[in-house]
Design an enzyme around this catalytic site. Sequence first.
Site, PDB file in Angstrom:
ATOM      1  N   GLY A  40     -68.973  31.006  51.442  1.00  0.00           N
ATOM      2  CA  GLY A  40     -67.674  30.708  52.060  1.00  0.00           C
ATOM      3  C   GLY A  40     -66.825  31.956  52.249  1.00  0.00           C
ATOM      4  N   ASP A  85     -61.744  39.635  44.462  1.00  0.00           N
ATOM      5  CA  ASP A  85     -60.274  39.657  44.543  1.00  0.00           C
ATOM      6  C   ASP A  85     -59.754  39.183  45.897  1.00  0.00           C
ATOM      7  OD1 ASP A  85     -61.043  41.739  46.142  1.00  0.00           O
ATOM      8  OD2 ASP A  85     -60.002  43.311  45.018  1.00  0.00           O
ATOM      9  N   GLY A  86     -60.675  38.897  46.826  1.00  0.00           N
ATOM     10  CA  GLY A  86     -60.242  38.412  48.135  1.00  0.00           C
ATOM     11  C   GLY A  86     -59.643  39.494  49.015  1.00  0.00           C
ATOM     12  N   ASP A 146     -75.820  34.300  56.150  1.00  0.00           N
ATOM     13  CA  ASP A 146     -74.364  34.050  56.257  1.00  0.00           C
ATOM     14  C   ASP A 146     -73.701  35.093  57.155  1.00  0.00           C
ATOM     15  OD1 ASP A 146     -75.219  35.575  53.887  1.00  0.00           O
ATOM     16  OD2 ASP A 146     -73.096  35.989  53.628  1.00  0.00           O
TER      17      ASP A 146
HETATM   18  P1  AMP Z   1     -70.633  39.790  52.898  1.00  0.00           P
HETATM   19  O1  AMP Z   1     -72.110  39.810  52.727  1.00  0.00           O
HETATM   20  O2  AMP Z   1     -69.975  41.093  52.598  1.00  0.00           O
HETATM   21  O3  AMP Z   1     -70.231  39.266  54.211  1.00  0.00           O
HETATM   22  O4  AMP Z   1     -70.046  38.794  51.788  1.00  0.00           O
HETATM   23  C1  AMP Z   1     -70.803  37.839  51.120  1.00  0.00           C
HETATM   24  C2  AMP Z   1     -69.920  36.858  50.384  1.00  0.00           C
HETATM   25  O5  AMP Z   1     -69.111  37.519  49.406  1.00  0.00           O
HETATM   26  C3  AMP Z   1     -68.947  36.090  51.255  1.00  0.00           C
HETATM   27  O6  AMP Z   1     -68.861  34.780  50.754  1.00  0.00           O
HETATM   28  C4  AMP Z   1     -67.660  36.834  51.068  1.00  0.00           C
HETATM   29  O7  AMP Z   1     -66.539  36.033  51.327  1.00  0.00           O
HETATM   30  C5  AMP Z   1     -67.748  37.211  49.597  1.00  0.00           C
HETATM   31  N1  AMP Z   1     -66.922  38.395  49.278  1.00  0.00           N
HETATM   32  C6  AMP Z   1     -67.170  39.664  49.631  1.00  0.00           C
HETATM   33  N2  AMP Z   1     -66.197  40.485  49.185  1.00  0.00           N
HETATM   34  C7  AMP Z   1     -65.304  39.726  48.516  1.00  0.00           C
HETATM   35  C8  AMP Z   1     -64.081  39.985  47.819  1.00  0.00           C
HETATM   36  N3  AMP Z   1     -63.581  41.203  47.723  1.00  0.00           N
HETATM   37  N4  AMP Z   1     -63.464  38.938  47.261  1.00  0.00           N
HETATM   38  C9  AMP Z   1     -63.960  37.702  47.363  1.00  0.00           C
HETATM   39  N5  AMP Z   1     -65.093  37.388  47.994  1.00  0.00           N
HETATM   40  C10 AMP Z   1     -65.769  38.379  48.576  1.00  0.00           C
HETATM   41 MG    MG Z   2     -70.367  37.963  55.427  1.00  0.00          MG
END
Ligand code: AMP
Ligand code: MG
Length: 503
Positions: free
Chosen positions: A86, A121-122, A248
């Site tokens: 998500g 941390d979002g 994803d």
């Molecule tokens: P990505 O492969 O970088 O697109 O991210 C994979 C998953 O990790 C996704 O569900 C992102 O929303 C989550 N995510 C990545 N970085 C963060 C962050 N700093 N805080 C919260 N969720 C994260």
């Molecule tokens: Mg992603």
Amino acid sequence: MKIQFDNSYARLPEDFYSKTNPSPVKSPELIKFNTELAKELGLTGVNPDSLEALNVFSGNDIAEGSEPISMAYAGHQFGGFSPRLGDGRAVLLGEIVAPNNTRYDFQLKGSGHTPWSRGGDGRSALGPVLREYLVSEAMAKLGVPTTRALAAVTTGEEVARNTLVPGGILTRIAKGFVRVGTFQYFSSQGNQEAIKRLADYEIDRHYPDAKNTDNPYIAFFKLVVDAQAKLIAKWMSLGFIHGVMNTDNMSIAGETIDYGPCAFMDEFSHSRVYSSIDHQARYAYGNQPKIGQWNLVRLAETLLPLFIGKEIDETREATDDEAQAVVKIAEDILSNYSELYHQYWLENMRKKLGLSESHEGDAELINDLLNIMESNQADFTLTFYYLSQVDQSEQARALFSQADSSDSAGFDEWVVKWQERLKEESSNEEKYSAIMQTVNPVYIPRNHQIEAAIRAAEDNNDFSVFHALHEVLENPFELQTGKEAYMLPPEPEEVVHQTFCGT
Ligand code: AMP
Ligand code: MG
């Protein structure tokens, strides 16, 4: 500030997303606003210099009509399945319908905690925001389907990564953020109704032609396969490595999404990897077409129940024969992906060599060049750029006589074969050079230049390097006076060996 939102995803059932407001930040400042894109999107009511706009792009204020949500999705990450990913650091503010009648998602990335944040941390560091701004906009100008960057801001807050670094937020625009992983989310829960709902939504939004067919879901899948084959062929023709092709991060709309440890290659190598976390080289340059197919198999698995057709509903299970028949259909579409990809790749690569006709042996000619480039460690972009110039041969040749292992004789022989092939068409040097110059860029966002832009911004709060690089990349096919340095590969001490997710 007037933005005309029309939020179709927020009207889908509640298990498709969580209602999530962005979290305010301390003292945002605008780095860049994409005026040209804003115009294309019909965002005439946005004054980028206003406090109102800054508040929207930093998540400090929610524009009228916006219904912020974080989207649900799952995904295979490096081959392993996570049923719950998500939007952990992104919020979809809403959708807008542009004057060209296309619907776009309007999203903040780095806008704070969401129910999907897990341990994160979002937030986003400033570096990845600048990187995504530069690379996604360069991709758009290079003619690659991609999400776009509408605005970038600093937050005035720090985020903890390896050290404390400045935070940033990117406003991204996409044809749609639904991913292969969105289908997988519902599939792993056995929620057939949601899969049907999601497929219908995606068909309506991106692939309406699928509707007037015997089985719209099969037609939809074929169109998604086609869009991915086309997209990855484009990446390959430009030496682009996505770096994290998890399911994803694969968009159903066929755009390049989620710029993480992505990179354009300097020296050409089929096995090039930049991502610091890709230990098995799963997402190496040369593996991308195959991984695209792997991801599409994952999508097919979620759609199989829909392929069976209208006559099957909750009242009756599919028979074994019916189930086998749809597996066969999916397999046929998936095996056709390789051929489709190959055709798109040939189309792109022929143009890169100035060829307008399709002749037998073209693939071999192209692969021969790539192999000679690899063994000579020739720069991908410069090789094609020099070949595109009317007086190409000497400059290009120089690229093939630098490396220790260089074999410029091999290149010379190849040039003879290429020239012979060109003569098979009624072309001349001016004509084919002109074709080549429309597809072989002078400038790409080179890693060392992106790195320099990030360093200046993060270390010295100096955004001039970022702005200057962005400006050059706005016209990637045009030689710009005084901008020769941007063409050049890195000096040995400037080489970026690894790129990072920045999460
Ligand atoms: P990505 O492969 O970088 O697109 O991210 C994979 C998953 O990790 C996704 O569900 C992102 O929303 C989550 N995510 C990545 N970085 C963060 C962050 N700093 N805080 C919260 N969720 C994260
Ligand atoms: Mg992603």
